[in-house]
Scaffold this active site. Structure first.
Site, PDB file in Angstrom:
ATOM      1  N   CYS A   4      -7.274   2.772  -9.480  1.00  0.00           N
ATOM      2  CA  CYS A   4      -6.343   2.701  -8.341  1.00  0.00           C
ATOM      3  C   CYS A   4      -7.103   2.290  -7.084  1.00  0.00           C
ATOM      4  O   CYS A   4      -8.041   2.979  -6.661  1.00  0.00           O
ATOM      5  CB  CYS A   4      -5.665   4.057  -8.139  1.00  0.00           C
ATOM      6  SG  CYS A   4      -4.703   4.143  -6.615  1.00  0.00           S
ATOM      7  N   ASN A  87       7.890   1.153  -0.463  1.00  0.00           N
ATOM      8  CA  ASN A  87       8.464   0.440  -1.604  1.00  0.00           C
ATOM      9  C   ASN A  87       8.289   1.285  -2.859  1.00  0.00           C
ATOM     10  O   ASN A  87       7.233   1.912  -3.043  1.00  0.00           O
ATOM     11  CB  ASN A  87       7.767  -0.920  -1.782  1.00  0.00           C
ATOM     12  CG  ASN A  87       8.037  -1.852  -0.610  1.00  0.00           C
ATOM     13  OD1 ASN A  87       9.155  -1.926  -0.109  1.00  0.00           O
ATOM     14  ND2 ASN A  87       7.007  -2.556  -0.151  1.00  0.00           N
ATOM     15  N   HIS A  98       0.174   3.703  -5.863  1.00  0.00           N
ATOM     16  CA  HIS A  98      -0.255   4.951  -5.197  1.00  0.00           C
ATOM     17  C   HIS A  98       0.642   5.020  -3.967  1.00  0.00           C
ATOM     18  O   HIS A  98       0.569   4.127  -3.110  1.00  0.00           O
ATOM     19  CB  HIS A  98      -1.745   4.866  -4.828  1.00  0.00           C
ATOM     20  CG  HIS A  98      -2.303   6.085  -4.156  1.00  0.00           C
ATOM     21  ND1 HIS A  98      -3.465   6.719  -4.606  1.00  0.00           N
ATOM     22  CD2 HIS A  98      -1.906   6.776  -3.068  1.00  0.00           C
ATOM     23  CE1 HIS A  98      -3.727   7.746  -3.820  1.00  0.00           C
ATOM     24  NE2 HIS A  98      -2.797   7.800  -2.854  1.00  0.00           N
ATOM     25  N   HIS A 100       2.565   4.993  -0.686  1.00  0.00           N
ATOM     26  CA  HIS A 100       2.066   4.667   0.652  1.00  0.00           C
ATOM     27  C   HIS A 100       3.223   4.375   1.581  1.00  0.00           C
ATOM     28  O   HIS A 100       4.291   3.929   1.150  1.00  0.00           O
ATOM     29  CB  HIS A 100       1.087   3.485   0.612  1.00  0.00           C
ATOM     30  CG  HIS A 100       1.571   2.297  -0.149  1.00  0.00           C
ATOM     31  ND1 HIS A 100       1.553   2.242  -1.530  1.00  0.00           N
ATOM     32  CD2 HIS A 100       2.116   1.125   0.263  1.00  0.00           C
ATOM     33  CE1 HIS A 100       2.045   1.088  -1.934  1.00  0.00           C
ATOM     34  NE2 HIS A 100       2.408   0.392  -0.865  1.00  0.00           N
ATOM     35  N   HIS A 102       4.163   2.236   4.878  1.00  0.00           N
ATOM     36  CA  HIS A 102       3.794   1.161   5.806  1.00  0.00           C
ATOM     37  C   HIS A 102       4.319   1.542   7.192  1.00  0.00           C
ATOM     38  O   HIS A 102       5.524   1.822   7.347  1.00  0.00           O
ATOM     39  CB  HIS A 102       4.478  -0.158   5.414  1.00  0.00           C
ATOM     40  CG  HIS A 102       4.078  -0.727   4.086  1.00  0.00           C
ATOM     41  ND1 HIS A 102       3.177  -1.763   3.957  1.00  0.00           N
ATOM     42  CD2 HIS A 102       4.483  -0.425   2.830  1.00  0.00           C
ATOM     43  CE1 HIS A 102       3.059  -2.077   2.676  1.00  0.00           C
ATOM     44  NE2 HIS A 102       3.831  -1.285   1.965  1.00  0.00           N
TER      45      HIS A 102
HETATM   46  P1  AMP Z   1       3.237  -2.578  -1.495  1.00  0.00           P
HETATM   47  O1  AMP Z   1       3.529  -4.017  -1.748  1.00  0.00           O
HETATM   48  O2  AMP Z   1       4.344  -1.837  -0.809  1.00  0.00           O
HETATM   49  O3  AMP Z   1       2.747  -1.867  -2.742  1.00  0.00           O
HETATM   50  O4  AMP Z   1       2.061  -2.562  -0.428  1.00  0.00           O
HETATM   51  C1  AMP Z   1       0.717  -2.657  -0.781  1.00  0.00           C
HETATM   52  C2  AMP Z   1      -0.023  -3.052   0.441  1.00  0.00           C
HETATM   53  O5  AMP Z   1      -1.393  -2.789   0.255  1.00  0.00           O
HETATM   54  C3  AMP Z   1       0.097  -4.542   0.808  1.00  0.00           C
HETATM   55  O6  AMP Z   1       0.677  -4.674   2.103  1.00  0.00           O
HETATM   56  C4  AMP Z   1      -1.342  -5.035   0.758  1.00  0.00           C
HETATM   57  O7  AMP Z   1      -1.635  -5.998   1.755  1.00  0.00           O
HETATM   58  C5  AMP Z   1      -2.129  -3.741   0.948  1.00  0.00           C
HETATM   59  N1  AMP Z   1      -3.479  -3.745   0.406  1.00  0.00           N
HETATM   60  C6  AMP Z   1      -3.857  -4.110  -0.838  1.00  0.00           C
HETATM   61  N2  AMP Z   1      -5.190  -3.965  -0.976  1.00  0.00           N
HETATM   62  C7  AMP Z   1      -5.648  -3.450   0.203  1.00  0.00           C
HETATM   63  C8  AMP Z   1      -6.941  -3.086   0.689  1.00  0.00           C
HETATM   64  N3  AMP Z   1      -8.047  -3.193  -0.078  1.00  0.00           N
HETATM   65  N4  AMP Z   1      -7.038  -2.624   1.951  1.00  0.00           N
HETATM   66  C9  AMP Z   1      -5.946  -2.537   2.742  1.00  0.00           C
HETATM   67  N5  AMP Z   1      -4.700  -2.851   2.338  1.00  0.00           N
HETATM   68  C10 AMP Z   1      -4.551  -3.321   1.090  1.00  0.00           C
HETATM   69 ZN    ZN Z   2      -4.491   6.360  -6.361  1.00  0.00          ZN
END
Ligand code: AMP
Ligand code: ZN
Length: 114
Positions: A4, A87, A98, A100, A102
């Site tokens: 993850c 989402n 995982h 999150h 936004h």
């Molecule tokens: P979601 O599409 O809602 O799952 O959002 C995942 C988010 O994680 C996206 O906006 C990506 O740009 C962000 N993301 C993916 N990898 C990283 C990373 N290494 N550091 C910061 N943000 C990330």
């Molecule tokens: Zn995780």
């Protein structure tokens, strides 16, 4: 969860721009920002999605919103307004499994939510 990406960020195995951290919660800047302010707020506990939350996580989710409130003030979007998005599932565009939150702001956001 060893595969993850957010657990790796939490464990400092990969770098991120951290803007808040406590024992249970981490917040860091999104790597591909969709607004001038685009922060991801995550629990340190690996929870795959909203659908994996359980009763014992109720307080944790409340704490996440308190962190979001603090960050909104710190990043100067509390007065003009901001959006919080989680989402859930592939159909909603969840790419990282995982949970999150936004935090998006710093520009006029689309009135359309989807
Ligand atoms: P979601 O599409 O809602 O799952 O959002 C995942 C988010 O994680 C996206 O906006 C990506 O740009 C962000 N993301 C993916 N990898 C990283 C990373 N290494 N550091 C910061 N943000 C990330
Ligand atoms: Zn995780």
């Amino acid at each position: 969860m060893e595969d993850c990406i957010f657990c790796k960020i939490i464990n400092k195995q990969i770098p991120s721009e951290i803007v808040y951290e406590d024992e249970e919660i981490l917040a860091f800047k999104d790597i591909a920002p969709m607004a001038p302010v685009h922060i991801l707020v995550v629990p340190k506990k690996h929870i795959a999605s909203v659908m994996e939350l359980s009763k014992e996580d109720e307080l944790l989710v409340g704490k996440i919103y308190t962190v979001i409130q603090k960050l909104a003030k710190e990043f100067n979007v509390s007065e003009e307004g901001f959006r919080v998005i989680t989402n859930c599932g592939e159909g909603a565009g969840q790419t990282v499994k995982h949970i999150h939150f936004h935090l998006l702001g710093g520009k006029k956001l689309s009135i359309s939510m989807c």
